[in-house]
Design a protein around this motif. Sequence first.
Motif, PDB file in Angstrom:
ATOM      1  N   PRO A 147     121.618   2.042  41.340  1.00  0.00           N
ATOM      2  CA  PRO A 147     120.525   1.635  40.459  1.00  0.00           C
ATOM      3  C   PRO A 147     119.783   0.389  40.926  1.00  0.00           C
ATOM      4  O   PRO A 147     118.599   0.247  40.685  1.00  0.00           O
ATOM      5  N   TYR A 184     116.036   6.916  37.185  1.00  0.00           N
ATOM      6  CA  TYR A 184     117.355   7.152  37.737  1.00  0.00           C
ATOM      7  C   TYR A 184     117.512   8.646  38.014  1.00  0.00           C
ATOM      8  O   TYR A 184     117.062   9.477  37.215  1.00  0.00           O
ATOM      9  N   TYR A 196     116.477   0.938  43.995  1.00  0.00           N
ATOM     10  CA  TYR A 196     115.371   1.886  43.938  1.00  0.00           C
ATOM     11  C   TYR A 196     114.356   1.576  45.036  1.00  0.00           C
ATOM     12  O   TYR A 196     114.260   0.467  45.540  1.00  0.00           O
ATOM     13  N   PHE A 243     112.682   7.078  41.276  1.00  0.00           N
ATOM     14  CA  PHE A 243     113.734   6.219  41.810  1.00  0.00           C
ATOM     15  C   PHE A 243     113.601   6.104  43.331  1.00  0.00           C
ATOM     16  O   PHE A 243     113.844   5.053  43.908  1.00  0.00           O
ATOM     17  N   TYR A 258     117.899  11.915  35.381  1.00  0.00           N
ATOM     18  CA  TYR A 258     117.496  11.601  34.009  1.00  0.00           C
ATOM     19  C   TYR A 258     116.758  12.783  33.371  1.00  0.00           C
ATOM     20  O   TYR A 258     115.970  13.460  34.016  1.00  0.00           O
TER      21      TYR A 258
END
Length: 184
Positions: free
Chosen positions: A24, A46, A27, A12, A49
């Motif tokens: 989000p 993300y 990135y 990310f 995760y």
Amino acid sequence: MITVAGGDSFVFGSELKDCPDGRPSSYSRNTFTALLADSNYLCLAYPGYSNYDIANSLIRALNTIQEHPFVIVCWTWPSRDTVHMSPKVISEFQEYCESHNFPYMFTCADNCLISLLDNINEYWFLFPAGTGPHETMSPRGFYQWAVENKYLVGQQQHPLEAAHQDAANLMKDQFNDLVKKSIQ
């Protein structure tokens, strides 16, 4: 061909200069995956995760993408999944890519994941083993390699731009070979 990347905060781009707010939609374009991809790039990573989240986000997107993708994944620590789930998730995602003829390249944040897997093949990139007395003496993941090579990290311990640039340079030949192999 579009390069589709999956991973956690490292892919990310948390703490990189072009990813200041962590939303989000913001990135970074300076991660090793983005640098390898050049301009035709979609990041599905993300922060935080798990490997299960990584695989699911990729599968959802890959089922809708019209353009033929090249998939690059940096798998995270297995401790983010339930016990022994990561090897199954990674194996099933590898089978998914192969059954759909999606070329792919895998790496990991830390090599603790590697000991759990059965199928480490030419589609995996592991960073060179360390040579110093307090370094990992087997092939490493991105985070291990960056920290042990004393790259600058942010306040939350994410490797910064120089680590990503050098990682992309190390991975470039294998990435280019896999892309070329996929279009032949």
